[in-house]
Design a protein around this motif. Structure first.
Motif, mmCIF file in Angstrom:
data_model
loop_
_atom_site.group_PDB
_atom_site.id
_atom_site.type_symbol
_atom_site.label_atom_id
_atom_site.label_comp_id
_atom_site.label_asym_id
_atom_site.label_seq_id
_atom_site.Cartn_x
_atom_site.Cartn_y
_atom_site.Cartn_z
ATOM 1 N N ALA A 128 -2.400 -1.110 -1.089
ATOM 2 C CA ALA A 128 -1.965 -1.798 0.132
ATOM 3 C C ALA A 128 -2.581 -1.181 1.383
ATOM 4 N N LEU A 129 -2.616 0.151 1.438
ATOM 5 C CA LEU A 129 -3.100 0.857 2.634
ATOM 6 C C LEU A 129 -4.568 1.260 2.542
ATOM 7 N N ASP A 163 8.141 -4.078 -1.113
ATOM 8 C CA ASP A 163 7.198 -3.573 -2.108
ATOM 9 C C ASP A 163 7.769 -3.854 -3.502
ATOM 10 N N VAL A 193 2.412 -2.187 8.201
ATOM 11 C CA VAL A 193 1.012 -2.301 7.809
ATOM 12 C C VAL A 193 0.366 -3.295 8.772
ATOM 13 N N TRP A 252 0.992 1.304 -3.079
ATOM 14 C CA TRP A 252 0.760 1.698 -1.695
ATOM 15 C C TRP A 252 -0.674 2.164 -1.456
#
Length: 150
Positions: A24-25, A141, A103, A21
């Motif tokens: 990803a972010l 995920d 997202v 994460w």
């Protein structure tokens, strides 16, 4: 007065999911190393409560990520803004998430975002196309938690 919050996500491997994460972010993985050292030195924490992950000491079964622009406590590493905390639980995930993360891609770059997320270990589940209202992907995920890429 508005309240502070964090989203807590149950996991099988908190540190690995935090790594996913964070990438990803484009968030930062919190580093509780200084706090852990203080607690160990004072005898307030046993060595069995700590593991090493990617060269850092972390609390066994817990890991968190925070937005890089938000304030954080320098001693504990704990974010004081947008934050996700992952905690290991013994039971397996069952059923659909009742809460999920969306997202958002840069305008016009959904395909690039989806490809990047797949490269990090996410999988596509299905595409939703609402015509003029837009399209997005339902994804999972690495532990199977659903999220949307829009």
């Amino acid at each position: 007065m508005a309240l502070n919050w964090k989203l807590v996500i149950d996991s099988k491997d908190a540190a690995a999911l935090a790594d996913f994460w964070a990438a990803a972010l484009e968030y930062e993985v919190e580093d509780p190393g200084a706090l852990i050292e203080q607690l160990l030195a004072a005898g307030h924490l046993g060595a069995d409560a700590v593991v090493e992950h990617r060269g850092r000491k972390i609390f066994r079964g817990y890991a968190a990520v925070r937005h890089p622009d938000d304030p954080f406590d320098k001693t504990s590493g704990v974010g004081q803004g947008r934050r996700l905390l992952f905690q290991d639980v013994p039971e397996e995930k069952s059923g659909k998430n009742r809460l999920h993360i969306d997202v958002h891609s840069a305008p016009g770059d959904l395909d690039g975002l989806v490809a990047r997320l797949e490269g990090l270990g996410a999988t596509r589940v299905r595409e939703i196309d609402k015509g003029p209202a837009g399209r997005w992907w339902v994804m999972r995920d690495p532990e199977g938690n659903e999220f949307c890429a829009a």
